[in-house]
Design a protein around this motif. Sequence first.
Motif, PDB file in Angstrom:
ATOM      1  N   VAL A 114       2.714   9.205 -10.481  1.00 25.88           N
ATOM      2  CA  VAL A 114       1.564  10.261 -10.377  1.00 25.88           C
ATOM      3  C   VAL A 114       0.268   9.562  -9.712  1.00 25.88           C
ATOM      4  O   VAL A 114      -0.387  10.045  -8.674  1.00 25.88           O
ATOM      5  CB  VAL A 114       1.045  10.917 -11.655  1.00 25.88           C
ATOM      6  N   LEU A 115       0.054   8.251 -10.119  1.00 24.78           N
ATOM      7  CA  LEU A 115      -1.198   7.497  -9.542  1.00 24.78           C
ATOM      8  C   LEU A 115      -0.808   7.176  -8.002  1.00 24.78           C
ATOM      9  O   LEU A 115      -1.777   6.970  -7.136  1.00 24.78           O
ATOM     10  CB  LEU A 115      -1.708   6.303 -10.330  1.00 24.78           C
ATOM     11  N   TYR A 116       0.383   6.917  -7.778  1.00 25.27           N
ATOM     12  CA  TYR A 116       0.675   6.540  -6.467  1.00 25.27           C
ATOM     13  C   TYR A 116       0.433   7.688  -5.544  1.00 25.27           C
ATOM     14  O   TYR A 116      -0.079   7.511  -4.571  1.00 25.27           O
ATOM     15  CB  TYR A 116       2.005   6.002  -6.301  1.00 25.27           C
ATOM     16  N   GLU A 117       1.050   8.772  -5.794  1.00 24.27           N
ATOM     17  CA  GLU A 117       0.919   9.949  -5.006  1.00 24.27           C
ATOM     18  C   GLU A 117      -0.696  10.333  -4.742  1.00 24.27           C
ATOM     19  O   GLU A 117      -0.959  10.466  -3.835  1.00 24.27           O
ATOM     20  CB  GLU A 117       1.492  10.953  -5.932  1.00 24.27           C
ATOM     21  N   LEU A 118      -1.102  10.124  -5.873  1.00 23.77           N
ATOM     22  CA  LEU A 118      -2.919  10.366  -5.974  1.00 23.77           C
ATOM     23  C   LEU A 118      -3.349   9.126  -4.739  1.00 23.77           C
ATOM     24  O   LEU A 118      -4.361   9.710  -3.985  1.00 23.77           O
ATOM     25  CB  LEU A 118      -3.864  10.302  -7.270  1.00 23.77           C
ATOM     26  N   SER A 119      -2.991   8.012  -4.924  1.00 19.13           N
ATOM     27  CA  SER A 119      -3.611   6.950  -4.141  1.00 19.13           C
ATOM     28  C   SER A 119      -3.479   7.455  -2.247  1.00 19.13           C
ATOM     29  O   SER A 119      -4.230   7.235  -1.665  1.00 19.13           O
ATOM     30  CB  SER A 119      -2.832   5.789  -4.218  1.00 19.13           C
ATOM     31  N   LEU A 120      -2.183   7.907  -2.349  1.00 17.42           N
ATOM     32  CA  LEU A 120      -1.827   8.295  -0.712  1.00 17.42           C
ATOM     33  C   LEU A 120      -2.543   9.654  -0.413  1.00 17.42           C
ATOM     34  O   LEU A 120      -3.090   9.473   0.896  1.00 17.42           O
ATOM     35  CB  LEU A 120      -0.439   8.825  -0.771  1.00 17.42           C
ATOM     36  N   LYS A 121      -3.057  10.615  -1.336  1.00 13.97           N
ATOM     37  CA  LYS A 121      -3.875  11.670  -1.139  1.00 13.97           C
ATOM     38  C   LYS A 121      -5.373  11.287  -0.754  1.00 13.97           C
ATOM     39  O   LYS A 121      -5.937  11.580   0.209  1.00 13.97           O
ATOM     40  CB  LYS A 121      -3.932  12.561  -2.233  1.00 13.97           C
TER      41      LYS A 121
ATOM     42  N   MET B 264      -3.626   0.428  -3.408  1.00  9.51           N
ATOM     43  CA  MET B 264      -3.678   0.328  -4.986  1.00  9.51           C
ATOM     44  C   MET B 264      -2.712  -0.849  -5.274  1.00  9.51           C
ATOM     45  O   MET B 264      -1.951  -1.486  -4.311  1.00  9.51           O
ATOM     46  CB  MET B 264      -2.865   1.445  -5.538  1.00  9.51           C
ATOM     47  N   HIS B 265      -2.925  -1.377  -6.471  1.00  7.76           N
ATOM     48  CA  HIS B 265      -1.901  -2.534  -7.095  1.00  7.76           C
ATOM     49  C   HIS B 265      -1.828  -2.220  -8.460  1.00  7.76           C
ATOM     50  O   HIS B 265      -2.694  -1.471  -9.108  1.00  7.76           O
ATOM     51  CB  HIS B 265      -2.236  -3.876  -6.680  1.00  7.76           C
ATOM     52  N   PHE B 266      -0.753  -2.827  -9.256  1.00  8.53           N
ATOM     53  CA  PHE B 266      -0.509  -2.401 -10.513  1.00  8.53           C
ATOM     54  C   PHE B 266      -0.059  -3.896 -11.289  1.00  8.53           C
ATOM     55  O   PHE B 266       0.537  -4.747 -10.452  1.00  8.53           O
ATOM     56  CB  PHE B 266       0.236  -1.457 -10.820  1.00  8.53           C
ATOM     57  N   PHE B 267       0.263  -4.051 -12.298  1.00 11.29           N
ATOM     58  CA  PHE B 267       0.394  -5.317 -12.986  1.00 11.29           C
ATOM     59  C   PHE B 267       1.897  -5.013 -14.058  1.00 11.29           C
ATOM     60  O   PHE B 267       1.710  -3.870 -14.730  1.00 11.29           O
ATOM     61  CB  PHE B 267      -0.655  -5.767 -13.989  1.00 11.29           C
TER      62      PHE B 267
ATOM     63  N   PRO C 138       2.719  -1.366  -3.700  1.00  8.85           N
ATOM     64  CA  PRO C 138       3.449  -0.565  -3.082  1.00  8.85           C
ATOM     65  C   PRO C 138       2.965  -0.392  -1.384  1.00  8.85           C
ATOM     66  O   PRO C 138       3.700   0.492  -0.490  1.00  8.85           O
ATOM     67  CB  PRO C 138       3.200   0.524  -3.719  1.00  8.85           C
ATOM     68  N   ASN C 139       1.907  -1.044  -1.126  1.00  7.20           N
ATOM     69  CA  ASN C 139       1.212  -1.115   0.380  1.00  7.20           C
ATOM     70  C   ASN C 139       1.809  -2.013   1.097  1.00  7.20           C
ATOM     71  O   ASN C 139       1.411  -3.224   0.850  1.00  7.20           O
ATOM     72  CB  ASN C 139      -0.111  -0.986   0.169  1.00  7.20           C
ATOM     73  N   LYS C 140       2.681  -1.877   2.162  1.00  7.20           N
ATOM     74  CA  LYS C 140       3.349  -3.033   2.951  1.00  7.20           C
ATOM     75  C   LYS C 140       2.196  -3.571   3.742  1.00  7.20           C
ATOM     76  O   LYS C 140       2.393  -4.730   3.912  1.00  7.20           O
ATOM     77  CB  LYS C 140       4.126  -1.966   4.101  1.00  7.20           C
ATOM     78  N   ASP C 141       0.921  -3.034   3.949  1.00  9.39           N
ATOM     79  CA  ASP C 141      -0.096  -3.752   4.734  1.00  9.39           C
ATOM     80  C   ASP C 141      -0.925  -4.088   3.411  1.00  9.39           C
ATOM     81  O   ASP C 141      -1.896  -3.227   3.194  1.00  9.39           O
ATOM     82  CB  ASP C 141      -0.813  -2.723   5.531  1.00  9.39           C
TER      83      ASP C 141
ATOM     84  N   PHE D 181      -6.939   0.871  -7.934  1.00 11.24           N
ATOM     85  CA  PHE D 181      -7.306   1.436  -6.550  1.00 11.24           C
ATOM     86  C   PHE D 181      -8.332   0.287  -6.000  1.00 11.24           C
ATOM     87  O   PHE D 181      -9.550  -0.035  -6.538  1.00 11.24           O
ATOM     88  CB  PHE D 181      -8.101   2.725  -6.730  1.00 11.24           C
ATOM     89  N   ILE D 182      -8.327  -0.119  -4.921  1.00  7.22           N
ATOM     90  CA  ILE D 182      -9.217  -1.182  -4.327  1.00  7.22           C
ATOM     91  C   ILE D 182      -9.452  -0.995  -2.964  1.00  7.22           C
ATOM     92  O   ILE D 182      -8.676  -0.347  -2.316  1.00  7.22           O
ATOM     93  CB  ILE D 182      -8.630  -2.458  -4.679  1.00  7.22           C
TER      94      ILE D 182
END
Length: 270
Positions: free
Chosen positions: A94-101, A106-109, A117-120, A155-156
């Motif tokens: 859910v948070l990944y989808e929000l980050s795209l919008k 983002m990153h997580f632990f 999940p960000n290739k760049d 989110f960063i």
Amino acid sequence: MYKLVAIDVDGTLFNDRKEITKEVNEAIQAAKAKGVKVVVCTGRPIVGAQPIIEELKLTDEDEYVITFNGALVQNTHTNEVISEISLSYQDLKVLYELSLKLHSPMHFFDSKNVYTPNKDINQYTVYESHINQIPLHYRTIEEIPADFLIPKVMFIDEPEHLNKIISNIPDSFKEQFTWVKSAPYFLEILHPSVSKGNAVKQLAEKLSIKREEVICIGDGENDLSMVEYAGCGVAMGNAVPSVKKVAEFQTFSNNENGVAYAIEKLILNK
């Protein structure tokens, strides 16, 4: 008499050079010698907190650390987990989808690694890995196991862009998670019951220490809950206005041995 002091790390225990000064370390050792429980309370992962715990010699029996902004509380001597409150894989999706919008990196632990999940890969994800000396991995959301437990998501971005991201977060998401801005470029997302204040409260109750016997020292928005909870909340001289507003005591800045001054005045009676 105070029996427990919880101390934030960045901007509090550390000066701007990421050092614990001799004066601060000596004050902490003096508090320990008086029987006061000293607890490092940080947004960092346990791996990133370990060198700090060792430098301060907080690894005796019945000593504790609070990491991930309160998501993990554990004994530093036995590594026994006292409390662990994580986000689920579904939360991550859910948070990944929000980050795209919101166009937010983002990153997580997990307990020992940071993933993106960000290739760049964003520079602040690299910075997070560096300051905590924690391995960094690129993983798509689909590659993460469904039983994966996540202490926190972040989110960063550049401060100006992150502020825009924060202003565009839907109210429904604000109610679903705990959100704390721990630095101008870091927005931390946790389980709704997680906060530094809740973690300190839980630990104090386990140790049969009353609220009025607790000191909490911090500078940032993620320290607000524990400064509010404490019998004596201490704001650093460099603290954000919201922390200064709720604190009972204001000390010097992190570059002026503020933690040492607070301990000397409140615990050592100097």
